[in-house]
Design an enzyme around this catalytic site. Structure first.
Site, short mmCIF file in Angstrom:
data_model
loop_
_atom_site.label_atom_id
_atom_site.label_comp_id
_atom_site.label_asym_id
_atom_site.label_seq_id
_atom_site.Cartn_x
_atom_site.Cartn_y
_atom_site.Cartn_z
N ARG A 70 0.85 -1.19 0.00
CA ARG A 70 0.00 0.00 0.00
C ARG A 70 0.89 1.25 0.00
NH1 ARG A 70 1.74 1.83 4.01
NH2 ARG A 70 0.61 3.75 3.68
N ASP A 77 -1.96 10.93 -2.36
CA ASP A 77 -2.30 9.89 -3.34
C ASP A 77 -2.58 10.49 -4.71
OD1 ASP A 77 -2.93 8.58 -0.62
OD2 ASP A 77 -2.79 6.95 -2.09
O1 MRU Z 1 -4.81 3.27 1.99
P1 MRU Z 1 -3.33 3.48 1.99
O2 MRU Z 1 -2.69 2.94 3.21
O3 MRU Z 1 -2.70 2.99 0.72
O4 MRU Z 1 -3.15 5.06 2.03
C1 MRU Z 1 -1.86 5.59 1.99
C2 MRU Z 1 -1.81 7.07 2.13
O5 MRU Z 1 -2.81 7.74 2.22
C3 MRU Z 1 -0.45 7.70 2.06
O6 MRU Z 1 -0.40 8.85 2.84
C4 MRU Z 1 -0.14 8.08 0.60
O7 MRU Z 1 -0.34 6.99 -0.25
C5 MRU Z 1 1.24 8.56 0.44
S1 MRU Z 1 2.41 7.29 0.63
C6 MRU Z 1 3.95 7.87 0.33
#
Ligand code: MRU
Length: 353
Positions: free
Chosen positions: A46, A236
């Site tokens: 993730r 994201d």
């Molecule tokens: O649902 P996730 O755990 O994939 O969400 C991750 C995040 O929101 C992070 O802050 C984002 O991807 C940046 S990671 C460098």
């Protein structure tokens, strides 16, 4: 002590299963695109940059399995792999960008399946290696924003586990720590899946950086009653005007930071910027299962029949962001103008997704 969150092995991809942390460090070997898609959907792997790398390696796995197939079958397998991976998670643009790069490296050249499989693998490894370098640069650029002895607060996990390097927001913290500028980190727990307490606190403690986990709802009183010099988060997807999608709860943190006069920094690679979207209104927000909220850790925590809403991300308006830290430098408002300049005025083609 960066974690190897994902790596290409001779005939498979090895990931650390993030759903098992911090209790156990379990590594899994993925051999097929379906196994990779499942790993992305369940958050075994993730974080925006890591999802992009995982998707690219998923395509390389499919290509490898069909390297001896006739061209028609090979092409179909690669197309199917891309379609399957596109459907895993909708918000992080890095996933779609990485798949587009994988498609692009085969574009306009005629190759035999074996040669095409090698080309796809080289591209996936290039995406991995570039991310490692990009993390370092973001770290250096962002560390400049922090004064000596800083106390910072972060949300979710934007560290080594979420990238091929040492992270985005956590990359800044690691770089600032190396420069002797970090006194303490508050890690928001990050409901419902606890990426902050399970993953960020795990990463920081094994690197010897002092960290305190707080419930998400404690952030306001920590900002009010204690010292917080900056909030650092990952992203994201960043729209052309600077509106930023990140883990649910980021928006409320930005509102709190503004109220308390604390700078709010977004740290993300240029590959997280989506110039096709003029504002955050059109960023697709993933909705996840109700079970994550009401029985995430083995116990029912709401009555049967209660309605549940579980958006995995929210959008922080650009007006609440003090700066966006990228590998190419630190952007200040006006973001629309500065992002347009940074991206060379280029709007990627409509076929991007
Ligand atoms: O649902 P996730 O755990 O994939 O969400 C991750 C995040 O929101 C992070 O802050 C984002 O991807 C940046 S990671 C460098």
């Amino acid at each position: 002590m960066a974690v190897r969150t994902i790596e290409w092995r001779k005939d498979c991809v090895r990931i650390i299963d993030q759903t098992r942390l911090p209790e156990e460090s379990v590594y899994r070997e993925l051999h097929t695109v379906e196994e990779m898609a499942e790993a992305i959907e369940t958050l075994r792997v993730r974080g925006a940059p890591a999802i992009g790398i995982a998707a690219a390696m998923g395509v390389a796995l499919a290509a490898r399995l069909h390297r001896k197939s006739p061209p028609e079958l090979f092409n179909r397998a690669v197309d199917d792999a891309m379609e399957r991976l596109k459907k895993t998670r909708p918000t992080a643009v890095n996933l779609f960008g990485a798949l587009e790069r994988m498609r692009g490296c085969l574009h306009g050249v005629s190759m035999k399946p074996g040669e095409a499989a090698d080309t796809l693998l080289r591209e996936a490894l290039a995406i991995y290696e570039e991310d490692e370098i990009v993390c370092r640069r973001m770290g250096e650029n962002g560390a400049e924003l922090l004064g000596p002895d800083s106390i910072v607060l972060t949300h979710c996990n934007a560290g080594g586990l979420a990238t091929a390097g040492y992270g985005t927001a956590l990359g800044v913290i690691y770089a600032a720590h190396e420069a002797g500028r970090i006194r303490h980190v508050y890690a928001d727990e990050t409901r419902p899946l606890l990426q902050g307490s399970r993953l960020t606190a795990w990463e920081l403690s094994r690197s010897g950086i002092p960290v305190t986990v707080i419930c998400d709802s404690a952030a306001a009183s920590v900002m009010h009653g204690r010292r917080v010099d900056a909030v650092l988060v990952g992203a994201d997807r960043i729209a052309a005007n600077g509106d930023t999608a990140n883990k649910i709860g980021t928006y409320s943190l930005a509102v709190l930071a503004r109220y308390h006069g604390i700078p709010f920094y977004v740290v993300a690679p240029v590959s997280t910027v989506d110039m096709r979207l003029s504002s955050g209104e059109s960023i697709p927000i993933e909705e996840r299962s109700a079970d994550e909220v009401i029985q995430g850790f083995g116990r029912l925590t709401a009555p049967n029949g209660a309605g549940v809403l579980n958006p995995a991300f929210d959008v922080t308006p650009h007006t609440l962001i003090s700066a966006i830290v990228t590998e190419a430098g630190v952007l200040r408002p006006p973001f629309e103008e500065n992002l347009y300049r940074l991206m060379g005025g280029n709007r990627p083609p409509e076929t991007f997704e």
